[in-house]
Design an enzyme around this catalytic site. Structure first.
Site, PDB file in Angstrom:
ATOM      1  CG  ASP C  15     -51.158  46.242 -19.212  1.00 54.51           C
ATOM      2  OD1 ASP C  15     -52.115  45.847 -19.897  1.00 54.51           O
ATOM      3  OD2 ASP C  15     -50.044  45.687 -19.204  1.00 54.51           O
ATOM      4  NE  ARG C  94     -41.000  54.999 -22.147  1.00 58.50           N
ATOM      5  CZ  ARG C  94     -42.258  55.115 -22.524  1.00 58.50           C
ATOM      6  NH1 ARG C  94     -42.921  56.255 -22.377  1.00 58.50           N
ATOM      7  NH2 ARG C  94     -42.876  54.088 -23.062  1.00 58.50           N
ATOM      8  CG  ASP C 123     -40.145  51.949 -22.502  1.00 55.05           C
ATOM      9  OD1 ASP C 123     -39.203  52.656 -22.894  1.00 55.05           O
ATOM     10  OD2 ASP C 123     -41.092  51.632 -23.225  1.00 55.05           O
ATOM     11  CB  SER C 179     -47.748  46.778 -27.456  1.00 51.86           C
ATOM     12  OG  SER C 179     -46.363  46.742 -27.671  1.00 51.86           O
TER      13      SER C 179
END
Lengths: 407, 407, 407, 407
Positions: C15, C94, C123, C179
């Site tokens: 990605d 994050r 996220d 994922s």
């Protein structure tokens, strides 16, 4: 080809008149919906205007009874208060109007709803969340959030020019340097000169209440009766009222005459901006004052504490537009359970901006005059308090010991 | 043999005078402690009286500055309000007086503290928990909870008889048909004719405030400046005050003259009884109103929500006598952190029972006139609100789907 | 003309490699930022790949120490737990990565930040709110929310095709049908076959922890020492660790070997969707278990209750991306105040998925063995409990009376 | 003269046998009440013993079904957990037994109830508050709080001596160096050697659960079905159970065999002492784990948050003895409303102390696989999240601006 139908929440003012015309320009078939929610409005004139501009239909919907009974009454029962001060007059009106909009859309087989609420405010959220919750498939057109529209209409002058070009009648009265929103429960004022939070609102701003300084020297007394936390009647010297709409109308009148229910606050909008609002809520303030009093008189101490945290949450839900939501419905149900014991009469006096509570009574209150009386022997012995205190002191003494350990 | 020493919280009234004598009868060496906490009292006369009855010493302790600065000011900063309405005037005084009692006991090497608080009330708890927390080893004599005492003194007549027998001077003024407690912050009234919660308090009851109906027709305007949520100065046309005691004294005066700060409520005592109280808190009410306003102007929206839940807890702690407790100390510290951003000036007007907020300003507020203005372009585009609403609608649409599943 | 600079949060995967190329196509000058936050990654290989694709620079930033000390440690101290179960491993990473991104942007005078987070997830919110809070002027490019990008790349096949066309190397290992996101604290797994919440996660999914069923038959015992609610050392038979990164690394190892810290839950995302997540957090789970135990041992009962409500709020703030926010900062400060008393040692045993608490001790605990012992006389007399109970019964008896009134 | 009747909560042990004799010495007519609430007890033997000592009657009351259905089930539905860890096994039993005591008292026209709970514990409070709430007029005799009794019986030796003197049979098994309380839901252990919180409980202490280390290597899988948050059936390979008593009995068996549900904690008693308790709650722990999972799967995100705060309050109420109270009843009703949507099946696996959730499903869950799937287009566009984030960022950006102002 048949044009798509839009139900436009129409007010008769410059903004929604221009939006009406703009939607027609975009080839929509526009039905104007006006809720009579107690605002001071010439609906006939507005209808004429809308039809003249090109609306295919104008629906005027008298929702005053629903508003009083299904929105204001539960708010009184819950004691709703946003950020400790705002009685939520506008917030309560939005879901009520949304029900009318959705009903109108379904009856007229329209897929679109449009409104003139601005892109920085709370009302857009309240309208749209209410609509989506009631009818998830609805499509919403919010021109003030569309770049095409906001680029074209950058200020009031652009709207006036567009109105002139399109033969849209414009009120001859010059616009007040603030905006307002009115319904049966209150009028709110904001923006314009009010945006400076240090500016005192001008005295000619208020429309529902007289200046407390000009209010009568003679006070007025009334009695409000509650059942399960809901107002069921108001009695004054020579009259009584017993349905929500009549009660609220009467209290607005008497409250307005005595200058009660004005507030001037800075509040936090859902979008995160701080905003200054001036409100007058005469009847709502009287009801809130009375309910607060009878509630504490009748409700169990610990149930009251739970209920207050639920009230604070519900106040936020309603302010933010979540009247029709799982949590809104749920918390209203919980509060109604807590209010089952709130039944009785509150005596009140209105005087130059004040609402005084003079006394309260209830056929079923937890208040027990014998128990509290210093002159009466009761169910518990004074010595019991010694044990009560000593036990509570255990933890405090331990903490004292603990603090010495730390040294 | 040396008699055990007792520090008696002495008021000069009939009850504590009889308790003084009774303790002497029980062979205690009694030191009378009187806190000057702002009540209207002839301390010289009371001293004479106590010595005449047989106190070995009388200590008059001026705690007004501490009370204003260390108890009232943090309460204003926190916005304390018990059960949404009571400003906690008496509750705040008790820990302050307790500090004096403990200090007096330690200085005089006394092991005992005695007081005249009754066995159904809150004050016994507040005094004793404060004392135990400050000095876990202290012993407390609460005559109104001792069977020996309550059997002997079953009512006022027994006290009067005992006073007559023992040459204890009794005031010639007949006792009011209620009891009261006064300090710098407020006067509270309860019991007697007030026990019927439907009885309006008589007009001659109030001592700090004039009847709003008799208040001047001319209002008065003032400005209060806050720093970190604490009042730091009051300005009026021709004067300014800048320490807690002076500010509170001035606001009591101006508030009293304009009839502000009266309330009449039924509240839940810590012991679980509902009790009717009438309060007048002129200066405290003005400060609370001003602080509420500047706080919402300056504090972040979400910090405000956390702080309000802490305020509600602290209000209960203070009412219940837990000023000196781990949780009381902890929550005061947390609230002080939240108030660091609360700095600015509030303009107020007092008029016949009302305190109107006229405006507010701050050098550091989160309020952003440009951001909120409908005439200004801001940091975010109107289209953003569409996404905001659509995302919030996801859950509501899902709930609608869910409800249909259920059918 | 100089191209605008973008800092891209780069992972080395398909990605973000395609996003890198796509940004280059759009004429941006792209600097790839990779935080080493403890994930198992070949940074050298990823650097090569990014440079080959056309990145002007690749920054690999080792933030493991900051992550452990400034994010995981405060979370342990607070006892953070989202919706009662999730230890917030991704949510904590994050803001830490965002600090690195902003630092990198400022150092390289870039105005843009880009990332590969999807449009339905948490996220994106966490990255962007962190960035905006740290640097309000930053511009963010989120390709997965841009119509231009999502139209072009409708699925994995389009990305693979684009990679092939542009010479972007693609891993030969077939993609797992889910994922994952990994850091020093945990690995999270979602989507793909996990989207059916009734499907048991396959046994080869977990990378940090062994299957409890395959874990050693012999347990292992350790001791964790806390000061002010923060872990300060871990001791095992033959070793001890005393800085956050070493402690966490060691506990991940021992926890992983014994199969502890797996959960499989459905949680509520900030956007309002319910989502299924599988997590393994071996060291974090051990620390949470130990902290929970020592906290309750050391902290005052009422302070604990306040702290727990603050913890619940902070858990939501952190999950939703508000680590850097007024409320996040405020509540962390409040919690740190509460944890000042949390100091001591917890003994633990890990065995086949379990973490057992074997005992705890503290030099300063409020626990008082003498006080609680049934064999010892204490500071309060047993009779005190009678008064305590009788006073609490007042309200209950009144309620009984009240209910009979109602009949 | 007829002697006053006392209902004694009788256990058959040394303490209550001595209390029985002591009450007889005091000329009471004593009826022994034994609730069969699932503890492992020889009721016939105990009956013999009581009659032999002199009880006028022994009532053995099988309350297991009521206990499971009316106390354990609502606790599972609410997710009750005291101080984050304790499942409240003893706390739930007390109100159930109290109902039996009051019923027995009324049927036998007794005015007194007596029990053997100690003066430092929670159980005295739970028994007495329950009794007072159910029957305000009842009189309670708590010998362990009477000076006359505690002076006479200062330790176990005094009780043994009294037993010997009065021909009270004493068990030949030596007393374990701790005390325990057992019922259908759990066994709790405290005091004695457990009072040192750093002592690991001895391995022979546990009676309901096997040591996880000795548990079978082969796990067992079950399914639990919930309706409105209440367990309605359990299915295992070859059997199913569908009433509360059978479900709980089965889960205790399977949980016990696999060593699940042990905890060792220090908790805060209602009286303010910290106390160490060891508990084993096999079936209750399985039910709690399953309910937690299905609840989060089915309940709306915001309703869940309200419900969790209600759960925390109810946990305290129940622990403190307020099952029968206005707030206990109220909050249970509110929680039941929230649980109306909690319907579905949870798959679980028990293995050596662990309860793993393997999957969950529901005919009506708010979980929407299509909505959450990254491969599916949904009702909202990815671009919406941009607006959502930008609006949330407004407040954070303002705070950044504000902080710079402060400098």
């Amino acid at each position: 080809m048949v044009n798509d139908k839009v139900i436009l929440a129409y007010s008769g003012g410059l903004d929604t008149s221009c939006i009406l015309k703009w939607l027609l320009d975009k080839k929509y078939d526009v039905i104007c919906y006006m809720a009579n929610i107690g605002q001071d409005e010439n609906f006939g004139e507005a209808r004429e205007k809308a039809l003249k501009i090109g609306a295919s239909k104008v629906v005027v919907d008298d929702v005053r009874e629903q508003f009083a009974k299904e929105y204001v009454w539960p708010a009184v029962q819950a004691g709703l208060l946003y950020e400790s001060r705002y009685l939520l007059g506008t917030s309560l009106a939005r879901p009520c109007i949304s029900v009318g909009l959705i009903k109108c859309a379904k009856e007229n087989k329209a897929k679109y709803i449009s409104h003139g609420a601005t892109g920085k405010g709370n009302d857009q959220v309240r309208f749209e969340l209410s609509c989506y919750s009631l009818w998830p498939e609805v499509k919403i057109i919010a021109p003030w959030r569309l770049e095409e529209f906001t680029t074209r209409f950058q200020g009031r002058q652009d709207l006036l020019k567009y109105a002139a070009q399109n033969g849209i009648p414009v009120s001859v009265t010059p616009k007040a340097p603030w905006s307002m929103d009115a319904n049966l429960m209150h009028i709110s004022y904001e923006s314009g000169i009010l945006e400076n939070p240090d500016n005192e609102p001008p005295s000619d701003l208020y429309l529902m209440t007289i200046d407390p300084k000009s209010a009568p020297n003679k006070s007025v007394k009334i009695q409000i009766r509650f059942q399960n936390g809901l107002p069921v009647s108001v009695e004054t010297g020579n009259a009584s009222y017993d349905n929500p709409l009549d009660i609220l109308t009467f209290l607005n009148k008497v409250g307005g005459e005595h200058g009660v229910g004005r507030i001037d606050i800075v509040e936090n909008r859902f979008l995160g901006l701080k905003s200054r609002g001036v409100y007058e809520t005469p009847g709502g303030f009287i009801l809130h004052t009375a309910h607060t009093d009878i509630e504490q008189f009748c409700m169990d101490k610990e149930v009251y504490r739970v209920k207050q945290t639920l009230r604070d949450r519900l106040s936020d839900y309603v302010y933010n537009g979540f009247w029709f939501s799982p949590e809104g419905q749920y918390v209203r149900n919980c509060i109604a359970l807590a209010e089952e014991s709130v039944t009785g009469v509150v005596k009140l006096e209105m005087f130059k901006g004040n609402v005084f509570v003079l006394g309260r009574s209830s056929p079923v209150s937890l208040y027990n005059q014998d128990l509290v009386s210093m002159d009466k022997h009761s169910d518990f012995s004074p010595g019991d308090a010694t044990g009560f205190i000593n036990i509570h002191a255990i933890r405090l003494k331990e903490y004292n010991r603990f603090q010495k350990q730390n040294v």
